[in-house]
Design an enzyme around this catalytic site. Structure first.
Site, PDB file in Angstrom:
ATOM      1  N   LYS A 137    -106.557 116.261  37.150  1.00  0.00           N
ATOM      2  CA  LYS A 137    -107.743 116.829  36.510  1.00  0.00           C
ATOM      3  C   LYS A 137    -107.802 116.379  35.052  1.00  0.00           C
ATOM      4  O   LYS A 137    -106.803 116.422  34.331  1.00  0.00           O
ATOM      5  CB  LYS A 137    -107.706 118.363  36.605  1.00  0.00           C
ATOM      6  CG  LYS A 137    -108.913 119.027  35.967  1.00  0.00           C
ATOM      7  CD  LYS A 137    -109.055 120.477  36.383  1.00  0.00           C
ATOM      8  CE  LYS A 137    -110.201 121.169  35.651  1.00  0.00           C
ATOM      9  NZ  LYS A 137    -111.500 120.504  35.802  1.00  0.00           N
TER      10      LYS A 137
ATOM     11  N   HIS B 209    -104.619 123.747  38.815  1.00  0.00           N
ATOM     12  CA  HIS B 209    -105.300 122.585  39.388  1.00  0.00           C
ATOM     13  C   HIS B 209    -104.321 121.444  39.660  1.00  0.00           C
ATOM     14  O   HIS B 209    -103.201 121.432  39.154  1.00  0.00           O
ATOM     15  CB  HIS B 209    -106.392 122.081  38.440  1.00  0.00           C
ATOM     16  CG  HIS B 209    -107.652 122.892  38.501  1.00  0.00           C
ATOM     17  ND1 HIS B 209    -107.796 124.083  37.840  1.00  0.00           N
ATOM     18  CD2 HIS B 209    -108.835 122.663  39.142  1.00  0.00           C
ATOM     19  CE1 HIS B 209    -109.018 124.570  38.077  1.00  0.00           C
ATOM     20  NE2 HIS B 209    -109.658 123.722  38.863  1.00  0.00           N
TER      21      HIS B 209
HETATM   22  N1  NDP Z   1    -118.455 122.349  39.611  1.00  0.00           N
HETATM   23  C1  NDP Z   1    -117.585 122.210  40.609  1.00  0.00           C
HETATM   24  O1  NDP Z   1    -117.584 122.987  41.585  1.00  0.00           O
HETATM   25  C2  NDP Z   1    -116.595 121.099  40.548  1.00  0.00           C
HETATM   26  C3  NDP Z   1    -116.567 120.291  39.445  1.00  0.00           C
HETATM   27  N2  NDP Z   1    -115.686 119.250  39.375  1.00  0.00           N
HETATM   28  C4  NDP Z   1    -115.807 118.416  38.193  1.00  0.00           C
HETATM   29  O2  NDP Z   1    -116.409 117.193  38.584  1.00  0.00           O
HETATM   30  C5  NDP Z   1    -115.945 116.140  37.723  1.00  0.00           C
HETATM   31  C6  NDP Z   1    -115.338 115.033  38.583  1.00  0.00           C
HETATM   32  O3  NDP Z   1    -114.137 115.518  39.170  1.00  0.00           O
HETATM   33  P1  NDP Z   1    -113.272 114.594  40.145  1.00  0.00           P
HETATM   34  O4  NDP Z   1    -114.099 114.116  41.286  1.00  0.00           O
HETATM   35  O5  NDP Z   1    -112.021 115.329  40.430  1.00  0.00           O
HETATM   36  O6  NDP Z   1    -112.943 113.365  39.176  1.00  0.00           O
HETATM   37  P2  NDP Z   1    -112.700 111.836  39.605  1.00  0.00           P
HETATM   38  O7  NDP Z   1    -112.108 111.180  38.409  1.00  0.00           O
HETATM   39  O8  NDP Z   1    -112.010 111.781  40.912  1.00  0.00           O
HETATM   40  O9  NDP Z   1    -114.197 111.297  39.841  1.00  0.00           O
HETATM   41  C7  NDP Z   1    -115.094 110.956  38.839  1.00  0.00           C
HETATM   42  C8  NDP Z   1    -115.756 109.666  39.265  1.00  0.00           C
HETATM   43  O10 NDP Z   1    -116.806 109.360  38.354  1.00  0.00           O
HETATM   44  C9  NDP Z   1    -116.727 107.976  38.034  1.00  0.00           C
HETATM   45  N3  NDP Z   1    -117.414 107.710  36.781  1.00  0.00           N
HETATM   46  C10 NDP Z   1    -116.927 107.729  35.527  1.00  0.00           C
HETATM   47  N4  NDP Z   1    -117.905 107.443  34.653  1.00  0.00           N
HETATM   48  C11 NDP Z   1    -119.033 107.235  35.377  1.00  0.00           C
HETATM   49  C12 NDP Z   1    -120.369 106.914  35.063  1.00  0.00           C
HETATM   50  N5  NDP Z   1    -120.745 106.715  33.788  1.00  0.00           N
HETATM   51  N6  NDP Z   1    -121.282 106.794  36.055  1.00  0.00           N
HETATM   52  C13 NDP Z   1    -120.908 106.966  37.338  1.00  0.00           C
HETATM   53  N7  NDP Z   1    -119.645 107.275  37.714  1.00  0.00           N
HETATM   54  C14 NDP Z   1    -118.737 107.424  36.739  1.00  0.00           C
HETATM   55  C15 NDP Z   1    -115.248 107.708  37.992  1.00  0.00           C
HETATM   56  O11 NDP Z   1    -114.981 106.330  38.047  1.00  0.00           O
HETATM   57  P3  NDP Z   1    -113.565 105.796  37.440  1.00  0.00           P
HETATM   58  O12 NDP Z   1    -112.528 106.290  38.395  1.00  0.00           O
HETATM   59  O13 NDP Z   1    -113.739 104.312  37.433  1.00  0.00           O
HETATM   60  O14 NDP Z   1    -113.425 106.405  36.092  1.00  0.00           O
HETATM   61  C16 NDP Z   1    -114.783 108.463  39.229  1.00  0.00           C
HETATM   62  O15 NDP Z   1    -114.956 107.716  40.412  1.00  0.00           O
HETATM   63  C17 NDP Z   1    -114.947 116.806  36.757  1.00  0.00           C
HETATM   64  O16 NDP Z   1    -115.604 117.184  35.576  1.00  0.00           O
HETATM   65  C18 NDP Z   1    -114.508 118.047  37.531  1.00  0.00           C
HETATM   66  O17 NDP Z   1    -114.020 119.060  36.720  1.00  0.00           O
HETATM   67  C19 NDP Z   1    -114.806 118.973  40.378  1.00  0.00           C
HETATM   68  C20 NDP Z   1    -114.765 119.771  41.483  1.00  0.00           C
HETATM   69  C21 NDP Z   1    -115.647 120.916  41.661  1.00  0.00           C
HETATM   70  O1  LIG Z   2    -111.600 119.168  38.383  1.00  0.00           O
HETATM   71  C1  LIG Z   2    -111.610 119.945  39.387  1.00  0.00           C
HETATM   72  O2  LIG Z   2    -110.946 119.725  40.405  1.00  0.00           O
HETATM   73  C2  LIG Z   2    -112.457 121.134  39.321  1.00  0.00           C
HETATM   74  N1  LIG Z   2    -113.233 121.301  38.294  1.00  0.00           N
HETATM   75  C3  LIG Z   2    -114.097 122.400  38.059  1.00  0.00           C
HETATM   76  C4  LIG Z   2    -113.649 123.185  36.845  1.00  0.00           C
HETATM   77  O3  LIG Z   2    -113.168 122.592  35.870  1.00  0.00           O
HETATM   78  O4  LIG Z   2    -113.781 124.409  36.847  1.00  0.00           O
HETATM   79  C5  LIG Z   2    -114.302 123.250  39.287  1.00  0.00           C
HETATM   80  C6  LIG Z   2    -113.077 123.420  40.129  1.00  0.00           C
HETATM   81  O5  LIG Z   2    -112.170 124.215  39.433  1.00  0.00           O
HETATM   82  C7  LIG Z   2    -112.469 122.073  40.468  1.00  0.00           C
END
Ligand code: NDP
Ligand SMILES: O=C(O)C1=N[C@H](C(=O)O)C[C@H](O)C1
Length: 250
Positions: A139, A135
């Site tokens: 992350k 990744h």
């Molecule tokens: N299931 C899937 O297919 C996928 C899952 N993911 C998962 O999604 C999650 C987010 O990933 P990613 O977008 O890369 O992370 P980021 O850190 O880019 O985004 C998370 C966002 O959530 C905000 N945030 C934090 N706390 C809160 C809250 N209490 N309420 C609302 N917003 C909040 C953060 O703000 P701030 O920056 O101010 O902290 C940030 O903008 C991770 O757990 C990742 O593993 C990601 C991609 C695919």
């Molecule tokens: O944080 C990410 O980027 C992603 N998170 C998810 C995970 O932890 O499996 C899904 C994907 O791999 C992207």
């Protein structure tokens, strides 16, 4: 036909910002709220949200879902960090909110879902198996939710088939050299600038190996799965773990 009223939590994040655009572009959905850290969850109620897409972080997701379920709002969750204890806690919250549904999808991309399916299918035919997830370096967690789930599914398939523990005679000089142990399956996490989300499942048997590799090259890879989850969760009360439950995989 009335549009589904959808909100995104984590709306400014890497995947959340893409989800905002995807919901806005969907003909059958209306984006009624896009919330980030510090925004009031009551906005969801004021906006009349029916479904929340939860894409924040493991520290925030439980509180967010608890609020949603207390207000009868369905959840589509991509956020990672799920343990058996957390799932049990969520089931308790769901029991108090009959009719509400939550989908937890360790990965929303079709290729990753198929990787997990193929890995389960292959698991019993090979002596050895290891998972490598790769990744971007921003992350927040390791191993990835997808890798942990993949390893759990492989371990379950092997157990059901009566497979012996896999051979490994290594004596490690450094902690971590053999990765993390997830139900007996080694899982290795790589964090590298330039990458997004990738996974390899390596199987080994006598005189042969099989490698299943998946690459998410852009966050758009997760959007069809998120939109499918939103459409299906409103008619699926209770907890669903895994997008495969909403796909016709034959
Ligand atoms: N299931 C899937 O297919 C996928 C899952 N993911 C998962 O999604 C999650 C987010 O990933 P990613 O977008 O890369 O992370 P980021 O850190 O880019 O985004 C998370 C966002 O959530 C905000 N945030 C934090 N706390 C809160 C809250 N209490 N309420 C609302 N917003 C909040 C953060 O703000 P701030 O920056 O101010 O902290 C940030 O903008 C991770 O757990 C990742 O593993 C990601 C991609 C695919
Ligand atoms: O944080 C990410 O980027 C992603 N998170 C998810 C995970 O932890 O499996 C899904 C994907 O791999 C992207």
């Amino acid at each position: 036909m009335s549009k589904l009223r959808v909100a995104v939590l984590g709306a400014k994040g890497r995947i959340g910002s893409e989800a905002v655009r995807a919901v806005e572009a969907a003909d059958d959905m209306e984006l009624v709220a896009a919330l980030g850290r510090g925004d009031r969850l009551e906005t969801l109620v004021d906006a009349g949200a029916e479904v929340v897409v939860e894409l924040t972080n493991p520290g925030a997701v439980m509180g967010n879902l608890d609020f949603c379920l207390r207000h009868g709002i369905h959840g589509v969750v991509g956020t990672t960090g799920w343990t058996d204890e957390r799932l049990a806690q969520l089931r308790t919250s769901l029991a108090a909110s009959p009719g509400a549904g939550v989908l937890i999808a360790p990965n929303f991309s079709i290729g990753a879902v198929l990787t997990m399916q193929f890995a389960q299918q292959a698991a019993r035919f090979f002596e050895s198996v290891e998972v490598v997830e790769l990744h971007h370096p921003n992350k927040a967690d390791a191993p990835s939710g997808t890798a942990a789930r993949t390893a759990q599914l492989i371990a379950k398939a092997r157990e059901e088939a009566g497979c012996a523990p896999q051979p490994d005679a290594t004596s490690t000089a450094l902690d971590g050299a053999r990765g993390a142990d997830v139900d007996g399956v080694p899982v290795h996490s790589v964090r590298l600038r330039g990458l997004l989300a990738h996974q390899e499942v390596l199987f080994g048997g006598v005189g042969e190996t099989l490698t299943i590799r998946h690459d998410s090259l852009h966050h758009s890879s997760f959007m069809p799965g998120i939109l499918l989850g939103v459409r299906r969760v409103v008619n699926t009360p209770g907890l669903t773990v895994g997008l495969e439950n909403f796909l016709d995989l034959g």
